[in-house]
Design a protein around this motif. Structure first.
Motif, PDB file in Angstrom:
ATOM      1  N   LEU A 143       0.721  -1.169   0.174  1.00 13.51           N
ATOM      2  CA  LEU A 143      -0.100  -0.033   0.099  1.00 13.51           C
ATOM      3  C   LEU A 143       0.835   1.424  -0.040  1.00 13.51           C
ATOM      4  CD1 LEU A 143      -2.906  -1.121   2.530  1.00 13.51           C
ATOM      5  CD2 LEU A 143      -2.695  -1.143  -0.126  1.00 13.51           C
ATOM      6  N   VAL A 144       2.238   1.089  -0.091  1.00 12.12           N
ATOM      7  CA  VAL A 144       2.876   2.210  -0.348  1.00 12.12           C
ATOM      8  C   VAL A 144       2.873   2.511  -1.738  1.00 12.12           C
ATOM      9  CG1 VAL A 144       5.432   3.043  -0.278  1.00 12.12           C
ATOM     10  CG2 VAL A 144       4.620   1.844   1.693  1.00 12.12           C
ATOM     11  N   THR A 145       2.659   3.760  -2.227  1.00 12.70           N
ATOM     12  CA  THR A 145       2.510   4.174  -3.402  1.00 12.70           C
ATOM     13  C   THR A 145       3.442   5.045  -4.141  1.00 12.70           C
ATOM     14  OG1 THR A 145       1.593   6.365  -2.879  1.00 12.70           O
ATOM     15  CG2 THR A 145      -0.210   4.480  -3.057  1.00 12.70           C
ATOM     16  N   SER A 146       3.676   5.029  -5.293  1.00  7.77           N
ATOM     17  CA  SER A 146       4.715   5.792  -6.002  1.00  7.77           C
ATOM     18  C   SER A 146       4.515   7.352  -5.484  1.00  7.77           C
ATOM     19  CB  SER A 146       4.539   5.771  -7.651  1.00  7.77           C
ATOM     20  OG  SER A 146       3.040   5.937  -7.870  1.00  7.77           O
ATOM     21  N   LYS A 147       3.194   7.824  -5.083  1.00  9.46           N
ATOM     22  CA  LYS A 147       3.078   9.227  -4.860  1.00  9.46           C
ATOM     23  C   LYS A 147       3.876   9.161  -3.540  1.00  9.46           C
ATOM     24  CE  LYS A 147      -1.070  10.163  -7.346  1.00  9.46           C
ATOM     25  NZ  LYS A 147      -2.414  10.505  -7.267  1.00  9.46           N
TER      26      LYS A 147
END
Length: 186
Positions: free
Chosen positions: A97-101
């Motif tokens: 759930l760690v996003t590129s954003k």
């Protein structure tokens, strides 16, 4: 877990592929995948071995990864030193759930906060990857030993910014209960 957690399915992909794909979709200059020496990479979705992805990452086997996560960290840092990296971000493959954003936020914040040498995320005073470390901290990170990450360095360091976030965004999958907790976000 009793099995390779990176192979668990999440959003139609192996769990580990999601973290790698998010790193590749970020503005990171280089993505280094530190693996066990005999990792068959079966947890990496086949699409990530083709363009445009395959040119953005490489695997680096850690000969001592069985001694603990500090050895995997140091394997990646040695490569970062060779590349004369201005900073490094430590990411975990079991945090889908760690996003590129989120990754890009740290990179951009570092551009504005050069006086800070650690930027990362926390939930209720507990620090979670991804964590950005300036080049100045690489020697300190190279002193890590055993199955510990950099939390002690982070805790005892003043030049840092930790951004508050929800636990769901930084949750890693270490137990069957963790896996069940993230599945509600599919």
């Amino acid at each position: 877990m009793g099995k390779n957690k990176l192979l668990l399915e999440f959003k139609g992909l192996p769990l580990g592929s999601i973290g790698l794909k998010n790193a590749l979709n970020s503005s990171l200059d280089d993505v280094l995948v530190i693996t066990n020496e005999n990792d068959p990479l079966s947890w990496i979705d086949s699409t990530l071995f083709s363009n445009p992805y395959q040119e953005r990452w490489k695997t680096i086997p850690s000969k001592e990864s069985d001694k603990g996560q500090s050895y995997s960290i140091k394997t990646g840092l040695k490569e970062a030193i060779k590349k004369n990296a201005d900073a490094v971000i430590i990411l975990l493959a079991d945090q889908p759930l760690v996003t590129s954003k989120m990754i890009d936020f740290l990179i951009n914040a570092y551009g504005f906060e050069k006086s800070k040498e650690i930027l990362g995320y926390r939930n209720e005073q507990v620090v979670y990857p991804p964590i950005l470390f300036s080049k100045k901290l690489i020697p300190k990170l190279m002193e890590l030993h055993g199955d510990i990450g950099a939390k002690k360095i982070i805790a005892n360091f003043d030049k840092k910014i930790l951004y508050d976030t929800e636990i769901e965004k930084v949750r890693d999958v270490d137990t069957p209960e963790d896996y069940e907790a993230i599945k509600k976000f599919e």
